[in-house]
Design an enzyme around this catalytic site. Structure first.
Site: not given
Ligand code: F6R
Length: 608
Positions: A2, A27, A74, A98-99, A480, A484, A487, A503, A603
């Site tokens: 958070c 966050r 969060w 936060n935590g 990836e 993408k 998510e 497989h 994020k």
């Molecule tokens: C997906 C995404 C996440 C981050 C992951 C690591 O689009 O953004 O999978 O890559 O949470 O975050 P960082 O790079 O901030 O350690």
């Protein structure tokens, strides 16, 4: 994970708390709240959902008070409802956190026995009641916090207010980040320098286990032993300008389009363009010749950047690489050789698992090198060596430009390692650096495929499942691509090494399943295409991503072919990432999901 903020101000603080929370929404955005001291009591405003809901509430029911705390959540414990939103308060004390407090059940039971009434399902509320219990026993606020902190098991960053104490705020950190901001006759607390940027650029980063007693004119920091600790005041370079979307509908779209520029900036930092050689911005405190093995650790998209780099380090520098998801790294008790290199990749530099893995690697005597986007982050501050990605602030939750910039730094590092180990000659280095220098132009060309991708997205948006296939470095890019898409569009997607399909996963293929095949014309092209034909034979709807020669050879088997510019084969994932990102973006955008802040995500992931 958070975001928290606190202001001991000279004037009303509510609006400034909300402004800081806007910078912390990355966050978490499940709920938000602020609390201030008004006369002799604590007043709260809280709202479920995005910060704008809290803003509306505060506009209708303004909150006065010159000292206050704020939080953007969060959810970990308890649903994202208003009553679970922070601050959590008793009559005497209010807390933002936060935590995760791991022993909250025991504490809650104990406090209930002594008459505490809980109003939420959160772990945080026990902190308020615990401190309150000491206050009721006659402790001063400072002594109440001092007595409470050792009883909290888990991770926390806390900002705490006390009824009737108009010149006092206490902060504490263990595991989660917390910084003090020094103003003129004002003092602040924040999860990071970004939150405090509009208030001050003079920052003290608390160390793990620290807690701090603040009034308007000074801050005293104590370490875990309760001894006064000297912590530096540093000038933060974080900009106070809130980044906007320019003319784009979403930050994600803007960030995808920024890539030619930020990749160029990052490249210019790591290669000497005039001399066509790698030029790292600093001397490394280890010798690649003495490294027997590299371990790369990260989460999510950053982990896929590491996965791609594994191919580069192994091929270009003949250095074996072991790859770990950060949440697994320190628990699997892998044997490690002192003096080897551990690389960590993180956009935010605050990801709890990556940070814990970094600390573990340090404790095992490894050299640590981190690739981070946020220079003031904890991971950057704690790493032996930091290589910054110059992607600029990434606001969209789905990582795009940070990913390609991470790849650029990793590519330069792999070439530097190859050169240092005598695996690459000077002319190999020139060829590779030339290939890197071309990337911004190639990325611009790849962006030209957007109108076609927008049309293809209409089909993808109707699907239930989507598969991504690739070989070599296109395999992690397939992973990836799937991440993408799922998510931000919430469509189930999975990435596979193309050769793995038969497989098991090929059983999923039918006429309703789009299969995205990432197949640059490299030495594995023919093999990938054989796998693609296996899919075509079973009716799968293929979208092929390749270049003009690839398209000329095989596009008849594909429903659509996205043609990218011709390029050398080593660094294709940096360019092929573009259609993969655009496909996810346009699918989600058509479906009307919250592209920049998809459900359940944040994020910066600062909990384990
Ligand atoms: C997906 C995404 C996440 C981050 C992951 C690591 O689009 O953004 O999978 O890559 O949470 O975050 P960082 O790079 O901030 O350690």
């Amino acid at each position: 994970m958070c975001g928290i903020v606190g202001i001991l101000g000279r004037g009303p603080v509510a609006d400034r708390l909300i402004d800081s929370l806007k910078r912390l929404e990355y966050r978490g955005y499940d709920s938000a709240g602020i609390g201030t001291l008004k006369g002799n009591h604590i007043e709260l405003r809280r709202a479920e959902g995005k910060l704008r809901n809290l803003e509306t509430r505060v506009r209708c029911h303004p909150l006065s008070g010159h000292v206050g705390i704020g939080h953007t959540r969060w959810a970990t414990h308890g649903k994202p409802t208003e009553h679970n939103a922070h601050p959590h308060a008793t009559d005497n004390v209010a807390v933002v956190h936060n935590g995760i407090i791991e022993n909250f059940r025991e504490l809650r039971a104990e406090l209930k026995q002594h008459g505490a009434c809980f109003a939420s399902e959160t772990d945080t509320e026990v902190v308020a009641h615990l401190i309150d219990s000491y206050l009721k026993n006659g402790c001063s606020p400072q002594d109440a916090v001092k007595a409470s902190l050792p009883r909290l098991v888990g991770a926390f960053a806390l900002a705490i207010l006390f009824k009737g104490q108009h010149d006092l705020m206490i902060g504490a950190r263990k595991g989660s980040p917390l910084a003090i901001g020094h103003g003129e006759g004002e003092m602040y607390l924040g999860s990071d320098a970004i939150a405090l940027a509009p208030l001050t650029d003079l920052i003290t980063y608390l160390e793990d286990g620290d807690w701090a007693v603040l009034n308007r004119n000074f801050a005293v920091v104590y370490d875990t032993q309760g001894t006064v600790a000297r912590r530096e005041v540093v000038k933060s370079a974080t900009s106070s300008v809130l980044v906007d979307k320019a003319n784009y509908r979403h930050f994600m779209a803007k960030e995808i389009h920024e890539q030619p520029e930020v990749i160029g900036q990052t490249l210019a930092h790591y290669v000497d363009i005039a001399n066509e050689s790698v030029a790292l911005p600093q001397e490394l405190p280890f010798n690649f010749n003495e490294i027997g093995h590299i371990s790369i650790t990260a989460c999510g998209t950053a982990g896929y950047a590491g996965h791609i780099a594994k191919y580069w380090f192994e091929r270009l520098a003949r250095l074996p690489v072991e790859l770990d998801v950060a949440s697994e790294f320190r628990y699997r008790e892998a044997p490690m050789r002192k003096g080897d290199l551990a690389v960590f990749i993180s956009q935010s530099g605050e990801t709890a698992d990556t940070l814990a893995a970094l600390r573990y690697a340090k404790s095992q005597g490894l050299h640590t090198l981190s690739i981070v986007n946020v220079q003031s982050s904890t991971i950057a501050r704690e790493s032996g060596t930091v290589l910054q990605t110059l992607a600029g602030p990434e606001i969209g939750v789905a990582s795009t430009k940070a990913f390609t910039c991470q790849l650029v730094v990793l590519a330069a590092l792999a070439v530097a390692a190859g050169k240092a180990r005598g695996e690459l000659s000077e002319s190999d280095e020139i060829d590779l650096v030339r290939a890197l220098i071309e990337i911004p132009r190639l990325v611009t060309a790849a962006l030209a495929s957007e109108p076609q991708i927008e049309k293809l997205a209409r089909d993808i948006a109707k699907s239930r499942d989507v598969l991504y296939l690739g070989r070599g470095t296109s395999f992690p890019l397939a992973l990836e691509g799937a991440l993408k898409l799922k998510e931000i569009s919430y469509i189930h997607a999975a990435g596979y090494a193309a050769g793995e399909l038969k497989h098991g996963p090929i059983a999923l293929v039918d006429e309703s399943v789009p299969v995205i095949v990432i197949a640059p014309c490299d030495r594995l092209f023919e093999k990938t295409i054989s796998n693609m034909q296996e899919v075509a034979a079973r009716g799968g709807k293929i979208i092929l991503i390749t270049d003009a020669s690839g398209a000329a050879e095989v596009s008849k088997d594909a429903l659509a072919t996205i043609v990218l510019p011709k390029m050398g084969t080593t660094f294709t994932p940096i360019v092929y990432a573009i259609p993969v990102q655009l496909l996810a973006y346009h699918t989600a955008s058509l479906m009307g999901t919250d592209v920049d802040q998809p459900r359940n995500l944040a994020k910066s992931v600062t909990v384990e």
